[in-house]
Write a protein that holds these residues in place. Structure first.
Motif, PDB file in Angstrom:
ATOM      1  N   ALA A   1       0.848  -1.197   0.000  1.00 24.57           N
ATOM      2  CA  ALA A   1       0.000   0.000   0.000  1.00 24.57           C
ATOM      3  C   ALA A   1       0.879   1.241   0.000  1.00 24.57           C
ATOM      4  O   ALA A   1       2.063   1.184   0.353  1.00 24.57           O
ATOM      5  N   PRO A   2       0.316   2.436  -0.393  1.00 29.24           N
ATOM      6  CA  PRO A   2       1.100   3.673  -0.379  1.00 29.24           C
ATOM      7  C   PRO A   2       1.638   3.956   1.019  1.00 29.24           C
ATOM      8  O   PRO A   2       0.933   3.785   2.029  1.00 29.24           O
ATOM      9  N   GLN A   3       2.849   4.365   1.152  1.00 30.75           N
ATOM     10  CA  GLN A   3       3.500   4.629   2.425  1.00 30.75           C
ATOM     11  C   GLN A   3       3.033   5.977   2.984  1.00 30.75           C
ATOM     12  O   GLN A   3       3.068   6.986   2.293  1.00 30.75           O
ATOM     13  N   ARG A   4       2.577   6.020   4.286  1.00 30.09           N
ATOM     14  CA  ARG A   4       2.162   7.235   4.964  1.00 30.09           C
ATOM     15  C   ARG A   4       3.202   7.615   6.012  1.00 30.09           C
ATOM     16  O   ARG A   4       3.771   6.735   6.665  1.00 30.09           O
ATOM     17  N   PRO A   5       3.440   8.904   6.208  1.00 29.46           N
ATOM     18  CA  PRO A   5       4.395   9.292   7.257  1.00 29.46           C
ATOM     19  C   PRO A   5       3.861   8.908   8.632  1.00 29.46           C
ATOM     20  O   PRO A   5       2.662   9.036   8.914  1.00 29.46           O
ATOM     21  N   VAL A   6       4.739   8.421   9.452  1.00 33.60           N
ATOM     22  CA  VAL A   6       4.361   7.998  10.803  1.00 33.60           C
ATOM     23  C   VAL A   6       4.442   9.206  11.739  1.00 33.60           C
ATOM     24  O   VAL A   6       5.447   9.917  11.764  1.00 33.60           O
ATOM     25  N   VAL A   7       3.372   9.448  12.496  1.00 32.47           N
ATOM     26  CA  VAL A   7       3.292  10.567  13.432  1.00 32.47           C
ATOM     27  C   VAL A   7       3.522  10.061  14.846  1.00 32.47           C
ATOM     28  O   VAL A   7       2.864   9.114  15.296  1.00 32.47           O
ATOM     29  N   THR A   8       4.452  10.667  15.547  1.00 36.56           N
ATOM     30  CA  THR A   8       4.757  10.281  16.928  1.00 36.56           C
ATOM     31  C   THR A   8       4.752  11.524  17.809  1.00 36.56           C
ATOM     32  O   THR A   8       4.738  12.660  17.328  1.00 36.56           O
TER      33      THR A   8
ATOM     34  N   THR B   1      -7.805  15.384  13.637  1.00 38.23           N
ATOM     35  CA  THR B   1      -8.586  14.247  14.122  1.00 38.23           C
ATOM     36  C   THR B   1      -7.977  12.960  13.590  1.00 38.23           C
ATOM     37  O   THR B   1      -7.167  12.962  12.653  1.00 38.23           O
ATOM     38  N   LEU B   2      -8.394  11.824  14.181  1.00 39.52           N
ATOM     39  CA  LEU B   2      -7.946  10.509  13.742  1.00 39.52           C
ATOM     40  C   LEU B   2      -9.150   9.697  13.305  1.00 39.52           C
ATOM     41  O   LEU B   2     -10.166   9.638  14.022  1.00 39.52           O
ATOM     42  N   ASN B   3      -9.018   9.051  12.118  1.00 45.69           N
ATOM     43  CA  ASN B   3     -10.086   8.139  11.707  1.00 45.69           C
ATOM     44  C   ASN B   3      -9.861   6.789  12.359  1.00 45.69           C
ATOM     45  O   ASN B   3      -8.844   6.575  13.044  1.00 45.69           O
ATOM     46  N   PRO B   4     -10.776   5.830  12.223  1.00 44.53           N
ATOM     47  CA  PRO B   4     -10.615   4.528  12.889  1.00 44.53           C
ATOM     48  C   PRO B   4      -9.313   3.827  12.545  1.00 44.53           C
ATOM     49  O   PRO B   4      -8.850   2.971  13.312  1.00 44.53           O
ATOM     50  N   SER B   5      -8.697   4.125  11.396  1.00 43.78           N
ATOM     51  CA  SER B   5      -7.438   3.486  11.008  1.00 43.78           C
ATOM     52  C   SER B   5      -6.226   4.214  11.561  1.00 43.78           C
ATOM     53  O   SER B   5      -5.084   3.812  11.297  1.00 43.78           O
ATOM     54  N   GLY B   6      -6.427   5.266  12.305  1.00 42.53           N
ATOM     55  CA  GLY B   6      -5.315   6.012  12.867  1.00 42.53           C
ATOM     56  C   GLY B   6      -4.730   7.035  11.929  1.00 42.53           C
ATOM     57  O   GLY B   6      -3.646   7.569  12.198  1.00 42.53           O
ATOM     58  N   VAL B   7      -5.409   7.376  10.853  1.00 43.82           N
ATOM     59  CA  VAL B   7      -4.922   8.357   9.894  1.00 43.82           C
ATOM     60  C   VAL B   7      -5.286   9.759  10.377  1.00 43.82           C
ATOM     61  O   VAL B   7      -6.429  10.021  10.777  1.00 43.82           O
ATOM     62  N   VAL B   8      -4.308  10.665  10.326  1.00 41.63           N
ATOM     63  CA  VAL B   8      -4.499  12.044  10.783  1.00 41.63           C
ATOM     64  C   VAL B   8      -5.206  12.837   9.685  1.00 41.63           C
ATOM     65  O   VAL B   8      -4.787  12.803   8.515  1.00 41.63           O
ATOM     66  N   ILE B   9      -6.269  13.536  10.082  1.00 46.45           N
ATOM     67  CA  ILE B   9      -7.035  14.357   9.135  1.00 46.45           C
ATOM     68  C   ILE B   9      -7.180  15.750   9.734  1.00 46.45           C
ATOM     69  O   ILE B   9      -7.654  15.913  10.862  1.00 46.45           O
ATOM     70  N   TYR B  10      -6.753  16.748   8.959  1.00 48.10           N
ATOM     71  CA  TYR B  10      -6.937  18.141   9.396  1.00 48.10           C
ATOM     72  C   TYR B  10      -8.367  18.547   9.088  1.00 48.10           C
ATOM     73  O   TYR B  10      -8.765  18.658   7.939  1.00 48.10           O
TER      74      TYR B  10
ATOM     75  N   GLY C   1      -2.708  13.431   6.833  1.00 48.31           N
ATOM     76  CA  GLY C   1      -2.497  12.230   6.034  1.00 48.31           C
ATOM     77  C   GLY C   1      -1.535  11.243   6.650  1.00 48.31           C
ATOM     78  O   GLY C   1      -1.389  10.135   6.171  1.00 48.31           O
ATOM     79  N   GLY C   2      -0.860  11.657   7.747  1.00 48.81           N
ATOM     80  CA  GLY C   2       0.043  10.734   8.431  1.00 48.81           C
ATOM     81  C   GLY C   2      -0.744   9.720   9.234  1.00 48.81           C
ATOM     82  O   GLY C   2      -1.971   9.769   9.344  1.00 48.81           O
ATOM     83  N   ILE C   3      -0.034   8.780   9.841  1.00 51.64           N
ATOM     84  CA  ILE C   3      -0.691   7.738  10.607  1.00 51.64           C
ATOM     85  C   ILE C   3      -0.067   7.667  11.975  1.00 51.64           C
ATOM     86  O   ILE C   3       1.154   7.792  12.135  1.00 51.64           O
ATOM     87  N   VAL C   4      -0.916   7.533  12.992  1.00 49.67           N
ATOM     88  CA  VAL C   4      -0.470   7.430  14.377  1.00 49.67           C
ATOM     89  C   VAL C   4      -0.461   5.954  14.723  1.00 49.67           C
ATOM     90  O   VAL C   4      -1.498   5.279  14.655  1.00 49.67           O
ATOM     91  N   ARG C   5       0.699   5.450  15.088  1.00 48.51           N
ATOM     92  CA  ARG C   5       0.829   4.046  15.471  1.00 48.51           C
ATOM     93  C   ARG C   5       0.394   3.880  16.925  1.00 48.51           C
ATOM     94  O   ARG C   5       0.829   4.605  17.808  1.00 48.51           O
TER      95      ARG C   5
END
Length: 370
Positions: free
Chosen positions: A43-50, A318-327, A364-368
């Motif tokens: 899948a397309p790579q998303r930046p990881v947010v920490t 905000t975070l969607n159920p998949s942990g993706v960051v949405i402004y 568009g990043g993802i929170v692990r």
């Protein structure tokens, strides 16, 4: 393919559109034969947010607040005026000067008053001598009356003269006290401790009874006067807590409604309330913002640090159920003293919001999740 095969059975050539259609079919066939993505490809790579903290924002029950404006005023204000006519010979204070109770403010020269005092003093002294003479005469006649040397009628006449002398003395004493009182009006004193707010006369001017000379206010006790929309008439009560914000200096404090003037102004359609105000560091005349709780309501509140400005845009991460960051763009409302801001639209109940570390958030990043 020879020329014969390119002709139809009737010997005529192919229609003009047959060749373009044939070319399109060849292109589509070639594209379909290319290798497509393999099942299970990356899948397309998303930046990881920490370094962020997320919070599910639930509705809160808060006060529905009516906001209006007001003015800081002193509880005690007095206009100093003269009771006598005369020339102002001395003015001891200026605007802004502090004064204490009984301090001399203005001296007025009035020769007429001085003459009245002298005349009243002379009349009082004469009346005092007449009363003393009448008292002495009455004592001598009383002795003669006891010895039967005088008739009762003569004794009654002496007693009457004594009473008249006493009455004249009291009248003269009252006239002298009145003259002294009026002479006291020539020196105007401060009725209470405070600040000189306004000065309307100068030395050498003529003081006229009833004409304002100075204004003094006691700034040790203040209140806010505010005008409330008529829609809230009858809904406010004394003692309701009120939040007061003074723009000058950014002071925020709490007060309570002290008085309510129920009469509605037909021009502005408002009525006045007076709100107690701590006087520390404040002066009369300051502009105030008044926030009065009138009901309860449900609201979405987020920490002020969660709100992110991007140019003219206001939003939150905000975070969607998949942990993706949405402004998410939002509309904000009132900021509360506890550091939270009301979100009027753009946020659903129980949505996850990044409340700390927003500087690390990437749309568009993802929170692990750990």
């Amino acid at each position: 393919m020879n020329e014969k095969s390119m002709r139809s059975s009737d010997g005529k050539g192919l229609p003009f559109l047959t060749l373009p259609i044939l070319c399109c079919c060849i292109v589509l066939l070639a594209w379909g034969c290319q290798e497509g993505p393999k099942p299970g490809g990356a899948a397309p790579q998303r930046p990881v947010v920490t370094g962020v903290k997320t919070t599910a924002i639930a509705p809160s029950t808060i006060d529905d607040v009516y906001e209006t404006m007001g003015t800081v005023k002193a509880d005690r204000t007095t206009v100093i005026a003269s009771r006598i006519m005369g020339t102002v010979t001395a003015l001891f204070v200026n605007e802004g000067d502090p004064v204490r109770t009984g301090q001399s403010l203005i001296r007025i020269d009035s020769e007429d008053l001085a003459q009245k005092v002298r005349g009243a003093s002379m009349t009082l002294e004469t009346a005092k001598q007449q009363m003393a003479l009448a008292e002495s005469t009455w004592r001598r006649y009383r002795i003669l009356h006891e010895e039967k040397a005088l008739s009762q009628q003569e004794m009654d006449q002496v007693e009457t003269q004594k009473k008249i002398a006493e009455s004249e003395h009291e009248r003269a004493k009252a006239a002298f006290a009145e003259a002294m009182t009026f002479q006291g009006y020539a020196r105007i004193k401060a009725p209470f401790a405070g600040i000189v707010k306004d000065k309307r006369i100068q030395a050498g001017s003529m003081a006229v009874p009833g004409l304002p000379l100075l204004t003094i206010e006691d700034d040790s006790s203040l209140h806010v006067e505010s005008f409330i929309d008529e829609a809230y008439s009858g809904k406010l009560k004394r003692g309701i807590p009120v939040e007061i914000v003074i723009d000058a200096g950014g002071k925020r404090t709490q007060g309570r409604i002290r008085d309510i003037v129920p009469t509605v102004d037909p021009q502005s359609r408002t009525f006045m309330v007076k709100i107690d105000l701590p006087s520390a560091g404040l002066k009369s005349g300051l502009f105030a913002r008044v926030r009065i709780p009138v009901a309860k309501k449900e609201a979405m509140l987020v920490p002020a640090g969660a709100v992110v400005q991007k140019g003219q845009l206001t939003g939150i991460y905000t975070l969607n159920p998949s942990g993706v960051v949405i402004y998410r763009l939002v509309k904000t409302g009132r900021a509360y003293p506890d550091g939270r801001i009301e979100v009027l639209s753009g946020l659903q109940p129980n949505e996850a919001v990044i409340t700390e570390g927003v500087q690390n958030a990437v749309d568009g990043g993802i929170v692990r999740q750990n």
